[in-house]
Design a protein around this motif. Structure first.
Motif, PDB file in Angstrom:
ATOM      1  N   LYS A  79       1.351 -22.942   5.160  1.00  0.00           N
ATOM      2  CA  LYS A  79       1.211 -24.397   5.302  1.00  0.00           C
ATOM      3  C   LYS A  79      -0.245 -24.835   5.353  1.00  0.00           C
ATOM      4  O   LYS A  79      -0.568 -25.944   4.952  1.00  0.00           O
ATOM      5  N   THR A  80      -1.131 -23.972   5.849  1.00  0.00           N
ATOM      6  CA  THR A  80      -2.544 -24.344   5.966  1.00  0.00           C
ATOM      7  C   THR A  80      -3.106 -24.774   4.617  1.00  0.00           C
ATOM      8  O   THR A  80      -3.610 -25.877   4.481  1.00  0.00           O
ATOM      9  N   ALA A 101       6.828 -23.836   5.940  1.00  0.00           N
ATOM     10  CA  ALA A 101       7.402 -24.776   6.915  1.00  0.00           C
ATOM     11  C   ALA A 101       8.552 -25.583   6.351  1.00  0.00           C
ATOM     12  O   ALA A 101       9.332 -26.153   7.112  1.00  0.00           O
ATOM     13  N   THR A 102       8.652 -25.656   5.024  1.00  0.00           N
ATOM     14  CA  THR A 102       9.653 -26.532   4.409  1.00  0.00           C
ATOM     15  C   THR A 102      10.252 -25.856   3.169  1.00  0.00           C
ATOM     16  O   THR A 102       9.695 -24.874   2.649  1.00  0.00           O
ATOM     17  N   PRO A 104      10.389 -27.183   0.060  1.00  0.00           N
ATOM     18  CA  PRO A 104       9.440 -27.243  -1.063  1.00  0.00           C
ATOM     19  C   PRO A 104       8.330 -26.187  -0.956  1.00  0.00           C
ATOM     20  O   PRO A 104       7.931 -25.605  -1.970  1.00  0.00           O
ATOM     21  N   HIS A 105       7.857 -25.933   0.241  1.00  0.00           N
ATOM     22  CA  HIS A 105       6.869 -24.852   0.417  1.00  0.00           C
ATOM     23  C   HIS A 105       7.416 -23.517  -0.088  1.00  0.00           C
ATOM     24  O   HIS A 105       6.687 -22.723  -0.692  1.00  0.00           O
ATOM     25  N   ASN A 121      11.042 -22.519  10.404  1.00  0.00           N
ATOM     26  CA  ASN A 121      11.509 -23.860  10.701  1.00  0.00           C
ATOM     27  C   ASN A 121      12.989 -23.925  10.327  1.00  0.00           C
ATOM     28  O   ASN A 121      13.476 -23.060   9.587  1.00  0.00           O
ATOM     29  N   GLN A 122      13.662 -24.949  10.817  1.00  0.00           N
ATOM     30  CA  GLN A 122      15.073 -25.117  10.495  1.00  0.00           C
ATOM     31  C   GLN A 122      15.227 -25.651   9.063  1.00  0.00           C
ATOM     32  O   GLN A 122      14.445 -26.498   8.634  1.00  0.00           O
TER      33      GLN A 122
ATOM     34  N   VAL B  22       6.609 -27.483  -9.083  1.00  0.00           N
ATOM     35  CA  VAL B  22       7.316 -26.754  -8.036  1.00  0.00           C
ATOM     36  C   VAL B  22       6.770 -27.180  -6.680  1.00  0.00           C
ATOM     37  O   VAL B  22       5.568 -27.392  -6.529  1.00  0.00           O
ATOM     38  N   GLY B  23       7.662 -27.292  -5.707  1.00  0.00           N
ATOM     39  CA  GLY B  23       7.219 -27.587  -4.351  1.00  0.00           C
ATOM     40  C   GLY B  23       6.939 -29.056  -4.092  1.00  0.00           C
ATOM     41  O   GLY B  23       6.300 -29.393  -3.116  1.00  0.00           O
ATOM     42  N   THR B  24       7.410 -29.932  -4.966  1.00  0.00           N
ATOM     43  CA  THR B  24       7.188 -31.360  -4.757  1.00  0.00           C
ATOM     44  C   THR B  24       8.105 -31.858  -3.657  1.00  0.00           C
ATOM     45  O   THR B  24       9.320 -31.783  -3.770  1.00  0.00           O
ATOM     46  N   LYS B  25       7.512 -32.362  -2.599  1.00  0.00           N
ATOM     47  CA  LYS B  25       8.330 -32.839  -1.480  1.00  0.00           C
ATOM     48  C   LYS B  25       8.795 -34.263  -1.748  1.00  0.00           C
ATOM     49  O   LYS B  25       8.123 -35.033  -2.415  1.00  0.00           O
ATOM     50  N   SER B  45      15.271 -34.781  -1.248  1.00  0.00           N
ATOM     51  CA  SER B  45      14.808 -33.845  -0.216  1.00  0.00           C
ATOM     52  C   SER B  45      13.944 -34.608   0.790  1.00  0.00           C
ATOM     53  O   SER B  45      13.081 -35.408   0.405  1.00  0.00           O
ATOM     54  N   ILE B 323      15.911 -31.930  13.237  1.00  0.00           N
ATOM     55  CA  ILE B 323      16.170 -30.508  12.974  1.00  0.00           C
ATOM     56  C   ILE B 323      16.480 -29.728  14.248  1.00  0.00           C
ATOM     57  O   ILE B 323      16.916 -28.588  14.177  1.00  0.00           O
ATOM     58  N   ARG B 338       1.270 -33.789   8.152  1.00  0.00           N
ATOM     59  CA  ARG B 338       1.149 -33.563   6.716  1.00  0.00           C
ATOM     60  C   ARG B 338       1.913 -34.606   5.917  1.00  0.00           C
ATOM     61  O   ARG B 338       1.868 -34.578   4.670  1.00  0.00           O
ATOM     62  N   ASP B 371       1.556 -30.658  13.109  1.00  0.00           N
ATOM     63  CA  ASP B 371       1.384 -30.596  11.658  1.00  0.00           C
ATOM     64  C   ASP B 371       2.688 -30.847  10.897  1.00  0.00           C
ATOM     65  O   ASP B 371       2.702 -31.520   9.871  1.00  0.00           O
ATOM     66  N   GLN B 372       3.791 -30.246  11.377  1.00  0.00           N
ATOM     67  CA  GLN B 372       5.049 -30.344  10.619  1.00  0.00           C
ATOM     68  C   GLN B 372       6.203 -30.913  11.451  1.00  0.00           C
ATOM     69  O   GLN B 372       7.332 -30.907  10.990  1.00  0.00           O
ATOM     70  N   HIS B 373       5.941 -31.383  12.650  1.00  0.00           N
ATOM     71  CA  HIS B 373       7.008 -31.835  13.551  1.00  0.00           C
ATOM     72  C   HIS B 373       6.611 -33.107  14.284  1.00  0.00           C
ATOM     73  O   HIS B 373       5.433 -33.290  14.602  1.00  0.00           O
TER      74      HIS B 373
END
Lengths: 424, 424
Positions: A79-80, A101-102, A104-105, A121-122, B22-25, B45, B323, B338, B371-373
């Protein structure tokens, strides 16, 4: 779906360099034949985010050696950087897999070649599960995600059982007042029993994130928590709730990876994995502080960090111009919240240049940051001109990285030798 | 230059949808024939950044009407969204041009079709100047940048005179303790005389940013500052230091655009331009507060904002999943630094959904973000499950936008009808 997006993609990619879309910040303007672009000689548009390749190489090897010494696997948190070029370097240097973390990651990690992908992560929601199903069916990978509730276990079971795919999960074990995770070993065991009865989902081990444990006795509290974690994994295995030969136990952010590695080093009956992420980029702020604590603990505990030799280095700089000297003690820099992390300390002036030559930046200090500007105080007698270039180090690399589509890679002479793409 | 980047671009764009790397959130996973993707039914997503098209349309027209009523030109600041699709909508709705903060931004504005581009910032550095030279030679545009120092004026003159191009500049006029800008009218006149003697650079007017003026009597201080600004432009014209028939005077961020428009409304001998940016997206935080002040001033001063009818609407939401429910009063949301701005208030739960149906979210409150939560407190008795979807409104749209490569456009039923690309 309209064609609006497609139109923009093409329109904004063909005017400029073929490689970069129009409006790409921090890249060169005129193509050179020679192949290197000098930051000092202003051949790159500023502000620019710059990685020192030598520091990346150092950090990559330092942490891999640290993990190897403790016989734990390294699964760096991606994620960094979310930078496939760095993911590939981490895997090549010996990383067991990548942590994300996700959903898409996870796609990015798989495309970068990771064979083991741990989503610390969930995994929640139909579209996110669909991404992972696609990964599992299209790639030859081991994927793991975390679960801390019956509700989520049921949702995963329902989705994956009906897809004809089995998803491997780790039960997240947490602490009261922390983030996600079951709060007691009893809850972990109960959830493991629940999962064991569900189709489409299989338990692989336990995941923890010790970084949420604070307080005066944080180190001891973390060691106790990790000991409980290891015991609980062993209990799950004994109870037949984990079907792997070597159940997974995984922990470690970038602050306590030493304590986690030490706690896991005797767990050769388990697949013990540490997941630091920021070590690759490091900083001169919160992660430097954390690393100083690692080194201090190593001195106290005869830990390996001191014996290993060398240390992590801050690999990221953000280069920017002085654009205004409106008052004697004030400089305004064209660098803002759109370019650099600001949540854990402001960027720190490290070096300066004028007309290709070094200038003194001692005493300069960032005092405030706005969307597109940073204020720097200038001590009396220090010359600083409009047009001067300042290279800043940073604190909290994650939040600088996600501001950039492209990051410059520089050699020791601050020449940009390549550019890597981020995938946020 | 290595081929690393090129390799990544291609590799990370062909596995997935052709449209998205790829990895597009925040996008759909499975292509539909029907063309709309329901956020409520989890066809996108999450987390996803979502713009309500109806609110954008409302805001677009509201501000354009406001500018028209005061006979000032609207040159929206593009830094907020950096989204060409929105730039095009702003131009189509009547915007005179676009305002930008950097040279790369200017490239995007030109590609989006702006004929007038104002860089409300200093243009510093060889590579940035090279970008603008390329713009001026390749596009039929009027470009303006700001200057507040002899040093920068000289640098611009040297670069552009030797390129055979003339760059139009605005002198930035600021206030003591503020950001960039000359601090007195005398400094402005002196700099104008200096510029007048230089080749490759020509003075077009004065730029101010009144948003740095604070204090109890901020409104009156801003009105006085704007009056001085107008007088100084007039003086420059009288002294023959501006060669345009209608010298430019420009100000206004998103907080004081009403006061600026009122101050400029009688300046038909000048080209008066306002530059708000956040109005297009708006929020439920700092810009809602600012707009409440605009409305309060309109009631006091018989301003036009009340007569215009309607108001700006918060157009941006960030949708995300619950989650984890690790403790009775706590929910963890898969939404972090993020994904969403956090520097001017945390995201605010607006609506919730479970299995495609509305659920109550009253009393839920974000208390911390990582960062992610995001942590959300859950009042006693409020049901909230893992897998529930929450639509959050936000504060400070700029810092949410720059976290996303693609933003969903949704209709009133929260169906995504298209996706637009950002160019940060």
């Amino acid at each position: 779906m309209t064609q609006a997006n497609k139109k923009h993609v093409s329109k904004y990619q063909d005017t400029h360099h073929k490689k970069f879309p129009v409006g790409t910040k921090g890249i060169w303007v005129d193509e050179k034949t020679e192949g290197k672009y000098s930051l000092i000689n202003e051949e790159i548009s500023l502000p620019a985010a710059v990685i020192k390749q030598q520091s990346i190489d150092n950090n990559l090897n330092w942490m891999q050696q640290f993990a190897n010494h403790h016989s734990v696997k390294l699964s760096p948190h991606g994620k960094t950087t979310m930078t496939p070029a760095f993911f590939e370097q981490q895997l090549k240097a010996g990383a067991w897999g990548l942590t994300v973390a996700t959903a898409p990651h996870a796609e990015v990690a798989a495309a970068a070649g990771a064979k083991h992908i741990m989503m610390a992560n969930q995994l929640v929601g139909k579209a996110n599960m669909a991404m992972i199903k696609r990964l599992l069916t299209q790639h030859d990978i081991n994927f793991y995600c975390c679960v801390d509730s019956q509700a989520n276990a049921e949702q995963l079971s329902e989705y994956f059982a009906s897809s004809g795919v089995t998803v491997q999960v780790l039960i997240e074990f947490g602490v009261e007042g922390g983030r996600c995770g079951c709060r007691t070993p009893e809850q972990v065991v109960s959830l493991a029993q629940y999962i064991d009865a569900l189709p489409g989902i299989t338990l692989a081990g336990i995941e923890v994130y010790e970084g949420v444990i604070h307080g005066d006795n944080a180190e001891q509290a973390i060691r106790n928590f990790l000991a409980t974690t290891v015991k609980t994994v062993e209990q799950l295995k004994e109870n037949g709730l984990i079907h792997l030969d070597r159940p997974i136990v995984t922990g470690a952010g970038s602050a306590w990876y030493d304590v986690v590695a030490e706690s896991f080093t005797d767990c050769q009956h388990l697949l013990a994995i540490i997941r630091p992420g920021c070590y690759l980029i490091h900083d001169t702020g919160i992660y430097q502080d954390a690393q100083n604590n690692v080194m201090a603990r190593a001195q106290t505990n005869q830990g390996y960090a001191c014996d290993l030799g060398g240390d992590l280095e801050s690999a990221l700089e953000v280069w920017a111009y002085v654009i205004s000297r409106p008052e004697p003690g004030k400089a305004v820099i064209a660098l803002g919240k759109r370019d650099v992390a600001f949540d854990a300390g402001l960027p720190i002036p490290e070096r300066g240049y004028r007309d290709g030559k070094s200038i003194e930046v001692g005493g300069l200090q960032a005092t405030a940051i706005m969307d597109q500007h940073t204020f720097v105080t200038v001590p009396e007698g220090r010359e600083l001109h409009v047009g001067d270039v300042i290279a800043f180090s940073t604190s909290h690399p994650c939040l600088t990285f996600d501001k950039w589509k492209y990051i410059c890679i520089a050699d020791e002479e601050h020449q940009v030798t390549s550019v890597v793409e981020t995938c946020f």
